[in-house]
Design a protein around this motif. Sequence first.
Motif, PDB file in Angstrom:
ATOM      1  N   GLU A  31      -2.950  -5.455  -4.495  1.00 23.30           N
ATOM      2  CA  GLU A  31      -3.037  -6.913  -4.584  1.00 23.30           C
ATOM      3  C   GLU A  31      -2.927  -7.497  -3.184  1.00 23.30           C
ATOM      4  N   GLY A  32      -3.658  -8.565  -2.962  1.00 32.04           N
ATOM      5  CA  GLY A  32      -3.636  -9.264  -1.690  1.00 32.04           C
ATOM      6  C   GLY A  32      -4.407 -10.550  -1.836  1.00 32.04           C
ATOM      7  N   VAL A  33      -5.076 -10.941  -0.759  1.00 32.63           N
ATOM      8  CA  VAL A  33      -5.890 -12.156  -0.787  1.00 32.63           C
ATOM      9  C   VAL A  33      -7.237 -11.873  -0.118  1.00 32.63           C
ATOM     10  N   ASP A  34      -8.177 -12.802  -0.310  1.00 33.89           N
ATOM     11  CA  ASP A  34      -9.488 -12.686   0.319  1.00 33.89           C
ATOM     12  C   ASP A  34      -9.565 -13.604   1.544  1.00 33.89           C
ATOM     13  N   LEU A  35     -10.748 -13.750   2.097  1.00 34.53           N
ATOM     14  CA  LEU A  35     -10.936 -14.565   3.300  1.00 34.53           C
ATOM     15  C   LEU A  35     -10.576 -16.029   3.112  1.00 34.53           C
ATOM     16  N   ASP A  36     -10.599 -16.496   1.868  1.00 31.30           N
ATOM     17  CA  ASP A  36     -10.240 -17.877   1.571  1.00 31.30           C
ATOM     18  C   ASP A  36      -8.785 -18.014   1.128  1.00 31.30           C
ATOM     19  N   ASN A  37      -7.989 -16.926   1.330  1.00 34.59           N
ATOM     20  CA  ASN A  37      -6.581 -16.890   0.947  1.00 34.59           C
ATOM     21  C   ASN A  37      -6.388 -17.047  -0.557  1.00 34.59           C
ATOM     22  N   LYS A  38      -7.388 -16.575  -1.319  1.00 33.52           N
ATOM     23  CA  LYS A  38      -7.306 -16.577  -2.781  1.00 33.52           C
ATOM     24  C   LYS A  38      -6.865 -15.187  -3.234  1.00 33.52           C
ATOM     25  N   PRO A  39      -6.009 -15.110  -4.254  1.00 32.99           N
ATOM     26  CA  PRO A  39      -5.507 -13.815  -4.713  1.00 32.99           C
ATOM     27  C   PRO A  39      -6.623 -12.875  -5.176  1.00 32.99           C
ATOM     28  N   VAL A  40      -6.467 -11.603  -4.828  1.00 34.42           N
ATOM     29  CA  VAL A  40      -7.370 -10.562  -5.316  1.00 34.42           C
ATOM     30  C   VAL A  40      -6.518  -9.399  -5.810  1.00 34.42           C
ATOM     31  N   ARG A  41      -7.046  -8.724  -6.803  1.00 29.67           N
ATOM     32  CA  ARG A  41      -6.422  -7.521  -7.359  1.00 29.67           C
ATOM     33  C   ARG A  41      -7.538  -6.491  -7.482  1.00 29.67           C
ATOM     34  N   VAL A  42      -7.354  -5.362  -6.832  1.00 33.93           N
ATOM     35  CA  VAL A  42      -8.354  -4.306  -6.853  1.00 33.93           C
ATOM     36  C   VAL A  42      -7.721  -3.085  -7.500  1.00 33.93           C
ATOM     37  N   GLU A  43      -8.403  -2.562  -8.519  1.00 36.99           N
ATOM     38  CA  GLU A  43      -7.900  -1.403  -9.247  1.00 36.99           C
ATOM     39  C   GLU A  43      -8.922  -0.294  -9.153  1.00 36.99           C
ATOM     40  N   GLY A  44      -8.446   0.918  -8.938  1.00 35.92           N
ATOM     41  CA  GLY A  44      -9.380   2.029  -8.815  1.00 35.92           C
ATOM     42  C   GLY A  44      -8.837   3.309  -9.408  1.00 35.92           C
ATOM     43  N   THR A  45      -9.772   4.167  -9.773  1.00 38.22           N
ATOM     44  CA  THR A  45      -9.428   5.499 -10.260  1.00 38.22           C
ATOM     45  C   THR A  45     -10.171   6.527  -9.409  1.00 38.22           C
ATOM     46  N   GLY A  46      -9.681   7.748  -9.460  1.00 41.18           N
ATOM     47  CA  GLY A  46     -10.360   8.850  -8.788  1.00 41.18           C
ATOM     48  C   GLY A  46     -10.500   8.631  -7.295  1.00 41.18           C
ATOM     49  N   TYR A  47     -11.736   8.816  -6.807  1.00 42.99           N
ATOM     50  CA  TYR A  47     -12.006   8.719  -5.373  1.00 42.99           C
ATOM     51  C   TYR A  47     -11.696   7.324  -4.832  1.00 42.99           C
ATOM     52  N   PHE A  48     -11.989   6.291  -5.616  1.00 46.46           N
ATOM     53  CA  PHE A  48     -11.698   4.926  -5.166  1.00 46.46           C
ATOM     54  C   PHE A  48     -10.180   4.697  -5.088  1.00 46.46           C
ATOM     55  N   ALA A  49      -9.409   5.251  -6.014  1.00 45.00           N
ATOM     56  CA  ALA A  49      -7.947   5.159  -5.944  1.00 45.00           C
ATOM     57  C   ALA A  49      -7.445   5.828  -4.668  1.00 45.00           C
ATOM     58  N   ARG A  50      -8.048   6.947  -4.312  1.00 41.75           N
ATOM     59  CA  ARG A  50      -7.705   7.663  -3.069  1.00 41.75           C
ATOM     60  C   ARG A  50      -7.954   6.755  -1.866  1.00 41.75           C
ATOM     61  N   CYS A  51      -9.094   6.071  -1.854  1.00 43.69           N
ATOM     62  CA  CYS A  51      -9.451   5.157  -0.766  1.00 43.69           C
ATOM     63  C   CYS A  51      -8.433   4.023  -0.651  1.00 43.69           C
ATOM     64  N   LEU A  52      -8.053   3.421  -1.771  1.00 45.72           N
ATOM     65  CA  LEU A  52      -7.098   2.312  -1.750  1.00 45.72           C
ATOM     66  C   LEU A  52      -5.743   2.758  -1.197  1.00 45.72           C
ATOM     67  N   GLN A  53      -5.278   3.925  -1.596  1.00 47.11           N
ATOM     68  CA  GLN A  53      -4.010   4.448  -1.097  1.00 47.11           C
ATOM     69  C   GLN A  53      -4.103   4.770   0.394  1.00 47.11           C
ATOM     70  N   HIS A  54      -5.211   5.371   0.804  1.00 49.12           N
ATOM     71  CA  HIS A  54      -5.434   5.761   2.199  1.00 49.12           C
ATOM     72  C   HIS A  54      -5.411   4.527   3.119  1.00 49.12           C
ATOM     73  N   GLU A  55      -6.155   3.486   2.751  1.00 45.56           N
ATOM     74  CA  GLU A  55      -6.267   2.306   3.619  1.00 45.56           C
ATOM     75  C   GLU A  55      -4.960   1.503   3.670  1.00 45.56           C
ATOM     76  N   THR A  56      -4.264   1.343   2.544  1.00 44.91           N
ATOM     77  CA  THR A  56      -2.996   0.610   2.604  1.00 44.91           C
ATOM     78  C   THR A  56      -1.971   1.391   3.431  1.00 44.91           C
ATOM     79  N   HIS A  57      -2.011   2.707   3.381  1.00 46.05           N
ATOM     80  CA  HIS A  57      -1.108   3.548   4.179  1.00 46.05           C
ATOM     81  C   HIS A  57      -1.364   3.318   5.671  1.00 46.05           C
ATOM     82  N   HIS A  58      -2.633   3.211   6.066  1.00 48.13           N
ATOM     83  CA  HIS A  58      -2.964   2.925   7.475  1.00 48.13           C
ATOM     84  C   HIS A  58      -2.248   1.668   7.970  1.00 48.13           C
ATOM     85  N   LEU A  59      -2.256   0.630   7.153  1.00 47.81           N
ATOM     86  CA  LEU A  59      -1.708  -0.658   7.582  1.00 47.81           C
ATOM     87  C   LEU A  59      -0.188  -0.646   7.710  1.00 47.81           C
ATOM     88  N   ARG A  60       0.436   0.404   7.196  1.00 51.52           N
ATOM     89  CA  ARG A  60       1.882   0.590   7.335  1.00 51.52           C
ATOM     90  C   ARG A  60       2.192   1.573   8.467  1.00 51.52           C
TER      91      ARG A  60
END
Length: 176
Positions: free
Chosen positions: A121-150
């Motif tokens: 969960e986060g926001v978009d370019l207009d500061n509007k809430p977004v929720r992105v859900e993924g399974t499989g390879y896309f779930a891997r991508c979401l975990q990988h990228e959020t880990h980078h930002l930490r």
Amino acid sequence: MASSTKGNGSVRPIRRLGDPVLRTECDPVRAFDAALGRLVDDMFASMYAAEGVGLAANQIGVSLQVFVYDCNDDEGRRHIGHVINPVLVAADGDIVTDAEGCLSVPGLNFPTPRHAHAVVEGVDLDNKPVRVEGTGYFARCLQHETHHLRGGVYIDVLKGDTRREAMRAIRSADWS
């Protein structure tokens, strides 16, 4: 102020493992302005030029909590977007160990354990809430990228022999 999210940005160099920006937690985005839209466009251009499926802002030297993605899930559905100030609110389901790589650790892939399902969960370019859900390879991508930002890199989650193999490969890589 929504950006096109691809095609209009400038390619920036990808930072490699060893650059301190990759190991520092990124700052939250506070200014939702034209510069942020240009950053997202540049991130897409840089990701596509490097033939990646995801890119965190710190991978191009910008210490802000932003990532972009263009990634398929395991059912072949394509997901394209960006998340600003993302929080990984769920990483659950089976642990799946599969090959994973990173644009900041070029040319190397290692079996990496990740959850089969993730929600960011986060926001978009207009500061509007977004929720992105993924399974499989896309779930891997979401975990990988959020880990980078930490301040993390995927090799941090490797264990045992796999981690030792990764460290040896990194030490002998021509870019390290």
